[in-house]
Design an enzyme around this catalytic site. Structure first.
Site, PDB file in Angstrom:
ATOM      1  N   SER A   3      25.989  44.471  58.571  1.00 23.23           N
ATOM      2  CA  SER A   3      26.701  45.652  58.105  1.00 23.23           C
ATOM      3  C   SER A   3      27.375  45.382  56.773  1.00 23.23           C
ATOM      4  O   SER A   3      28.054  44.372  56.597  1.00 23.23           O
ATOM      5  CB  SER A   3      27.702  46.088  59.181  1.00 23.23           C
ATOM      6  N   LYS A   4      27.129  46.291  55.862  1.00 23.39           N
ATOM      7  CA  LYS A   4      27.715  46.157  54.525  1.00 23.39           C
ATOM      8  C   LYS A   4      29.234  46.181  54.633  1.00 23.39           C
ATOM      9  O   LYS A   4      29.930  45.451  53.945  1.00 23.39           O
ATOM     10  CB  LYS A   4      27.215  47.316  53.657  1.00 23.39           C
ATOM     11  N   ARG A   5      29.717  47.037  55.545  1.00 25.47           N
ATOM     12  CA  ARG A   5      31.162  47.168  55.689  1.00 25.47           C
ATOM     13  C   ARG A   5      31.813  45.853  56.118  1.00 25.47           C
ATOM     14  O   ARG A   5      32.947  45.583  55.811  1.00 25.47           O
ATOM     15  CB  ARG A   5      31.478  48.266  56.705  1.00 25.47           C
TER      16      ARG A   5
END
Ligand code: GLU
Length: 494
Positions: free
Chosen positions: A262-264
């Site tokens: 996940s980029k987040r």
């Protein structure tokens, strides 16, 4: 309500025969690794079958900035070599290929479903989260059983509404996924999802079915997060009486056993990997194998070779773990396999960060066999720009039989030789230093070890004494040799 001719005209445009796949990204401004892999598999299925690969932009949920984000999608796919046959920029027989430009298509189809009893107008006020999650009791929704006349009348009077899918309360829905096989869901578990929002735009859940049908898509490739919604899509196809596409749901790419990439949470996107100095060829090769296994032992594939080898039978049901170490292994193999010219071109900007003004081709030739990622290069070359602090212990080396005393002797001999060396080329420096070792009657290593330590301040370097001397230039090389000598002498006195 549109007349039959309107629907017939759209149906008539749908290409028949041949495989047609689509990549349908939302314009978010970046490309997840998982998205890139979906694009790759989707492209491979089309190319393998000699079919068409379409690009469709799904922007009904996006705010502004769509234009830039769409450009990023074009650039990323083109850079990776995943060319499309139909899409917003190249056109095609079933355009437009941007969902907001298709906005007038969806309401007539939703109304057709209402007419067929497979959808209904819902006038209830619900929060957005209720609408998104479908998390409310269908049995309680009074709009489900409104008479067609009343529903029409309220809509005409201007009351706002959404259109929901009318899922039967009884029975179950079965569909086939190419990877997961047959999947059955009790209808009671499916929610009356929103198809058309109050603003007149479709939800993804509706638009994807309409667009896939009108674009003649034969294979729908997407992430397993859509698996639980697929029975509802199936019911929509059935409501319209349309043929269903083949479904291929790809398992997620994970950071570890519990977490999806996940980029987040700081995991890299595809572009981040490029910026970190991974080659697109290596990334594509590696991600192709996250979720797909070729028939044999082989693991290295170019894009055309993937087209040859790709087969849905090799697709995996289990999630795959993204392993940066394995990606690095692929990357260094691709770097080593490049022609020296190509490697030089790719490495040049990184070399220049650390060694501005130096012979980049010579440096590239020293790095190619020992480079894992291009972005490591500036670090590997740091010593060229600035001599690091180092301990005189580094001059001690068993293999070359070097110690402080022998190093002093060698540097004292090397300095006057370097002062006069000519020509100042790799060969010139080589011949000069080798000639000196011969004159001194010592093995080359005995001379070259202390020279390299004094020039670089480290025991491991790309290239040896000759190359480093040549790169530094006479003046800087002499400065470092004299400094090394002075340090050794100071050490002896102390
Ligand atoms: N726009 C959706 C996404 O980006 C596409 C899903 C699909 O391919 O159907 O996840």
């Amino acid at each position: 309500m549109k007349d039959q001719a309107w629907f017939d005209a759209l149906e008539a445009k749908i290409p028949v025969g041949g495989v047609r796949t689509r990549f349908a990204p939302s314009p978010t401004g970046y490309m997840h690794i998982g998205n890139m892999r979906t694009a790759l598999y989707t492209w491979l299925i089309a190319r393998k079958a000699g079919g068409k690969f379409l690009l469709r932009i799904e922007d009904t949920d996006q705010g502004r900035l769509v234009q830039d984000a769409t450009e990023i999608i074009y650039r990323t796919l083109k850079g990776a070599g995943l060319t499309w046959d139909e899409g917003p920029d190249v056109g095609g027989p079933v355009g437009p290929y941007i969902q907001t430009e298709r906005r007038d298509l969806y309401m007539p189809y939703a109304e057709l479903l209402v007419q067929r009893g497979c959808a209904y107008r819902c006038f209830c006020e619900k929060t957005e989260s209720e609408e998104d999650s479908g998390d409310f009791s269908r049995g309680d929704d009074p709009c489900r059983s409104l008479s067609p006349e009343e529903s029409e009348a309220r809509a005409k009077a201007g009351e706002p509404y959404v259109i929901r899918q009318k899922i039967p309360h009884e029975g179950s829905t079965t569909f086939r996924d190419e990877i997961f096989g047959e999947i059955t869901a009790p209808n009671a578990d499916l929610d009356d999802q929103v198809l058309m929002k109050r603003d007149g735009l479709p939800t993804y859940n509706f638009a994807n079915v309409i667009d896939d049908h009108l674009m003649g898509i034969t294979h729908v490739v997407r992430g397993t997060e859509y698996l639980s919604s697929t029975p509802k899509y199936n019911l929509l196809y059935e409501g319209f009486g349309w043929e269903k596409p083949a479904y291929i749901h790809c398992s997620p790419i994970m950071r570890d056993a519990q977490h999806k990439l996940s980029k987040r949470h700081g995991d890299p996107t595809y572009d981040d990997l490029l910026n970190q100095g991974y080659l697109k060829e290596a990334i594509l090769n590696y991600i192709a194998l996250l979720g797909w296994s070729p028939a044999g032992e082989r693991e290295f594939f170019t894009l055309p070779e993937l087209v040859e080898a790709f087969d849905l039978k090799g697709m995996s049901k289990s999630p795959a773990i993204f392993d940066p170490v394995k990606l690095t292994y692929f990357n260094s193999a691709y770097l080593r396999g490049m022609s020296p010219e190509d490697f030089h071109a790719a490495a040049k900007p990184y070399i220049q960060q650390a060694a501005a003004g130096m012979d980049t081709a010579l440096i590239a030739s020293l790095l190619q066999q020992r480079c894992e990622k291009l972005s490591d290069i500036p670090g590997q070359l740091g010593f060229l720009k600035e001599l690091p602090e180092y301990e005189t212990e580094l001059f001690n080396n068993k293999k070359s039989k070097s110690d402080a005393a022998s190093s002093i002797e060698m540097l004292e001999a090397a300095i006057p030789r370097v002062e006069q060396l000519s020509p100042w080329t790799k060969d010139g420096v080589h011949d000069g230093l080798m000639g000196l070792a011969e004159e001194l009657g010592v093995k080359n290593a005995k001379l070259l070890w202390p020279v390299r330590i004094a020039l670089s301040g480290q025991t491991v370097t790309p290239g040896g004494a000759v190359e480093i001397c040549c790169l530094l230039g006479r003046e800087e090389a002499l400065r470092r040799l004299r400094l090394g000598l002075a340090r050794l002498k100071a050490g002896q006195e102390g």
